[in-house]
Design a protein around this motif. Sequence first.
Motif, PDB file in Angstrom:
ATOM      1  N   THR A  49       0.834  -1.200   0.000  1.00 18.13           N
ATOM      2  CA  THR A  49       0.000   0.000   0.000  1.00 18.13           C
ATOM      3  C   THR A  49       0.871   1.253   0.000  1.00 18.13           C
ATOM      4  O   THR A  49       2.041   1.215   0.411  1.00 18.13           O
ATOM      5  CB  THR A  49      -0.949   0.021   1.219  1.00 18.13           C
ATOM      6  N   ASP A  50       0.264   2.355  -0.437  1.00 12.27           N
ATOM      7  CA  ASP A  50       0.923   3.661  -0.360  1.00 12.27           C
ATOM      8  C   ASP A  50       0.371   4.420   0.842  1.00 12.27           C
ATOM      9  O   ASP A  50       0.580   5.620   0.954  1.00 12.27           O
ATOM     10  CB  ASP A  50       0.656   4.465  -1.641  1.00 12.27           C
ATOM     11  N   SER A  51      -0.351   3.733   1.712  1.00 12.42           N
ATOM     12  CA  SER A  51      -1.064   4.407   2.796  1.00 12.42           C
ATOM     13  C   SER A  51      -0.310   4.320   4.118  1.00 12.42           C
ATOM     14  O   SER A  51      -0.150   3.227   4.679  1.00 12.42           O
ATOM     15  CB  SER A  51      -2.440   3.752   2.957  1.00 12.42           C
ATOM     16  N   HIS A  97      -8.264  10.314  13.128  1.00 10.91           N
ATOM     17  CA  HIS A  97      -7.041   9.484  13.125  1.00 10.91           C
ATOM     18  C   HIS A  97      -6.732   8.885  11.763  1.00 10.91           C
ATOM     19  O   HIS A  97      -5.592   8.605  11.444  1.00 10.91           O
ATOM     20  CB  HIS A  97      -7.072   8.427  14.235  1.00 10.91           C
ATOM     21  N   GLN A  98      -7.731   8.683  10.914  1.00  8.02           N
ATOM     22  CA  GLN A  98      -7.455   8.315   9.523  1.00  8.02           C
ATOM     23  C   GLN A  98      -8.719   8.474   8.689  1.00  8.02           C
ATOM     24  O   GLN A  98      -9.776   8.839   9.222  1.00  8.02           O
ATOM     25  CB  GLN A  98      -6.827   6.928   9.394  1.00  8.02           C
ATOM     26  N   GLY A  99      -8.625   8.204   7.392  1.00  9.60           N
ATOM     27  CA  GLY A  99      -9.719   8.490   6.477  1.00  9.60           C
ATOM     28  C   GLY A  99     -11.048   7.876   6.877  1.00  9.60           C
ATOM     29  O   GLY A  99     -12.100   8.533   6.855  1.00  9.60           O
ATOM     30  N   ARG A 100     -11.014   6.606   7.264  1.00 10.21           N
ATOM     31  CA  ARG A 100     -12.285   5.925   7.542  1.00 10.21           C
ATOM     32  C   ARG A 100     -12.984   6.487   8.765  1.00 10.21           C
ATOM     33  O   ARG A 100     -14.193   6.341   8.900  1.00 10.21           O
ATOM     34  CB  ARG A 100     -12.052   4.413   7.640  1.00 10.21           C
ATOM     35  N   ALA A 101     -12.256   7.137   9.659  1.00  6.14           N
ATOM     36  CA  ALA A 101     -12.888   7.776  10.822  1.00  6.14           C
ATOM     37  C   ALA A 101     -13.711   8.974  10.342  1.00  6.14           C
ATOM     38  O   ALA A 101     -14.828   9.209  10.816  1.00  6.14           O
ATOM     39  CB  ALA A 101     -11.826   8.211  11.825  1.00  6.14           C
ATOM     40  N   ASN A 184      -9.145   8.100  -8.345  1.00  8.75           N
ATOM     41  CA  ASN A 184      -9.995   6.948  -8.140  1.00  8.75           C
ATOM     42  C   ASN A 184      -9.154   5.702  -7.851  1.00  8.75           C
ATOM     43  O   ASN A 184      -8.596   5.099  -8.755  1.00  8.75           O
ATOM     44  CB  ASN A 184     -10.828   6.781  -9.420  1.00  8.75           C
ATOM     45  N   ASN A 185      -9.069   5.319  -6.590  1.00 11.39           N
ATOM     46  CA  ASN A 185      -8.210   4.206  -6.178  1.00 11.39           C
ATOM     47  C   ASN A 185      -8.722   2.873  -6.713  1.00 11.39           C
ATOM     48  O   ASN A 185      -7.988   2.115  -7.343  1.00 11.39           O
ATOM     49  CB  ASN A 185      -8.113   4.180  -4.647  1.00 11.39           C
ATOM     50  N   SER A 186     -10.004   2.596  -6.480  1.00 12.15           N
ATOM     51  CA  SER A 186     -10.565   1.301  -6.897  1.00 12.15           C
ATOM     52  C   SER A 186     -10.488   1.119  -8.420  1.00 12.15           C
ATOM     53  O   SER A 186     -10.426   0.005  -8.904  1.00 12.15           O
ATOM     54  CB  SER A 186     -12.023   1.185  -6.472  1.00 12.15           C
ATOM     55  N   ILE A 253     -10.469  13.129   3.992  1.00 13.03           N
ATOM     56  CA  ILE A 253      -9.097  12.862   3.529  1.00 13.03           C
ATOM     57  C   ILE A 253      -8.417  11.887   4.480  1.00 13.03           C
ATOM     58  O   ILE A 253      -8.483  12.052   5.700  1.00 13.03           O
ATOM     59  CB  ILE A 253      -8.236  14.157   3.482  1.00 13.03           C
ATOM     60  N   SER A 254      -7.772  10.877   3.907  1.00 14.18           N
ATOM     61  CA  SER A 254      -6.822  10.080   4.668  1.00 14.18           C
ATOM     62  C   SER A 254      -5.469  10.726   4.424  1.00 14.18           C
ATOM     63  O   SER A 254      -4.952  10.680   3.306  1.00 14.18           O
ATOM     64  CB  SER A 254      -6.815   8.634   4.168  1.00 14.18           C
ATOM     65  N   ALA A 255      -4.902  11.339   5.461  1.00 15.18           N
ATOM     66  CA  ALA A 255      -3.619  12.040   5.298  1.00 15.18           C
ATOM     67  C   ALA A 255      -2.454  11.061   5.142  1.00 15.18           C
ATOM     68  O   ALA A 255      -1.319  11.461   4.923  1.00 15.18           O
ATOM     69  CB  ALA A 255      -3.386  12.969   6.485  1.00 15.18           C
ATOM     70  N   LYS A 256      -2.757   9.759   5.248  1.00 11.73           N
ATOM     71  CA  LYS A 256      -1.722   8.735   5.097  1.00 11.73           C
ATOM     72  C   LYS A 256      -1.245   8.623   3.650  1.00 11.73           C
ATOM     73  O   LYS A 256      -0.301   7.905   3.359  1.00 11.73           O
ATOM     74  CB  LYS A 256      -2.270   7.389   5.575  1.00 11.73           C
ATOM     75  N   LYS A 257      -1.919   9.322   2.758  1.00  5.36           N
ATOM     76  CA  LYS A 257      -1.487   9.343   1.355  1.00  5.36           C
ATOM     77  C   LYS A 257      -0.821  10.701   1.097  1.00  5.36           C
ATOM     78  O   LYS A 257       0.323  10.893   1.460  1.00  5.36           O
ATOM     79  CB  LYS A 257      -2.693   9.125   0.426  1.00  5.36           C
TER      80      LYS A 257
END
Length: 469
Positions: A49-51, A97-101, A184-186, A253-257
């Motif tokens: 992953t790039d996350s 804490h991350q995108g899904r939150a 678009n990730n998927s 936003i998931s800032a992990k990217k």
Amino acid sequence: MKTIIEPFRIKSVEPIRMTTREQRERILREAHFNLFLVPAQDVLIDLLTDSGTGAMSSEQWAGIMRGDESYAGATSFFRFQERITELTGFDHVLPTHQGRASERILFELVGGPGKVVPNNAHFDTTRANVEHSGARAVDLPIPEAADPANRHPFKGNMDVAALRRLITEVGAERIPLVMVTITNNSGGGQPVSLENLRAVKAVCREHGLPLFLDACRFSENAYFIKRREPGMADRSIREIVHEVFALADGVTISAKKDGLVNIGGLLLLRDEKLLHAASNLLILTEGFITYGGLAGRDLEAMAQGFEEVVQEDYLAYRIRSVEYLGEKLTALGIPIVQPPGGHAIYIDAAALCPRIPAHQFPGQAVVCALYRVGGIRSVEIGSVMFGAAPPSTARTSESVSPGAVRPRLELVRLAMPRRVYTQSHIDYVIEAAAEVFAQRNALRGLRMTYEPPVLRHFTARFAELEPGA
Ligand code: F0G
């Protein structure tokens, strides 16, 4: 100069533990042919992953030391807020804490039974959060997205006519918001054009619907706009980013990217009422509004990361590295989703191994081969990941038998962590891929020996089938 260099020097290094082919053979068996079960120390090049896997800069590490850990009103929060407002134009910034939150808070508030949420293509956690609320998630990609070989420059675009049809079909009152995922990730990490975003926004305006962005990779998307969209070449990335965010009523936003951090997320809102409700949920489940489940130091790292990610020499290097891998694999004859996306290369495993049927997991066979040959970790996005998905995901899938769903594509994703690997690492991946390509007709299909009830790809176990089985 023609050579695009990594625009950084390396100050701190992390050794890679070399393994032999025999060791990897044993590790693969012990992990039941599931790379999620392989310890990271047994991986040479990790493209899972790039996350959250990027390298932080010296300025980000300096920010980590500066982090203000006050429970309320930390200096780090205000610095973070100022930077995000400057970049996006949003005044209200909630850290998570991350995108899904962010997704969970948003859809708990706007979702619910009877509601329908359109997206160009939901990422799996976004879909899961929409569905968890009781709402229906609908993917509306342009038709070109279904063809891996099609080189449409903005294959991540939403099908605007399909959006209009959906609104007519279900009624605007059942649609709480329209979401667009950039990139678009998927769908292969493909970008969305500014023109398409404007067209989607126009439809939203007509029907009084808010437009939300899932903007994890907003900066990579902006770079594609600059490079590929007519009239955009002379605009700065910051200008493009600003215009994209100006179209949105809200953003997750998931800032992990593109935040260039290992952990962190954002929820940006304009509507005061929604903001108020979201702030209360944030306090209930993440933390106070000035830290949102993060440490003050994490906010510092994000504030700096969002600055660095819009720098054009960084983006030139970033997008070129992914494109370089894509070009070399294509030159070898390896079928990939074209054109190369922003954060990953997706190998078309069904085209690579036509002798392995979907129920014997051609993508997983390629994932195992890349590990055997080079210690490379990739991830299957096909019948392993989505094969047991509920019928609600059938929009992007094709039902094969009642209750069983087979995805349209059998892909293997090689995701590129940011600022972690150099060109020689990528050359090594290319060499390994060439060997896998040479063995493609000898690759063995797999049988699932253990299937967990949910999200089966994480912990499923496999056995390899005899050749020709
Ligand atoms: N939206 C998109 C488009 C994503 O790619 C991801 C994560 C998320 C939302 C959720 O963010 O992980 O911080 O909760 N994608 C990762 C991946 C996991 O490997 O593509 P998260």
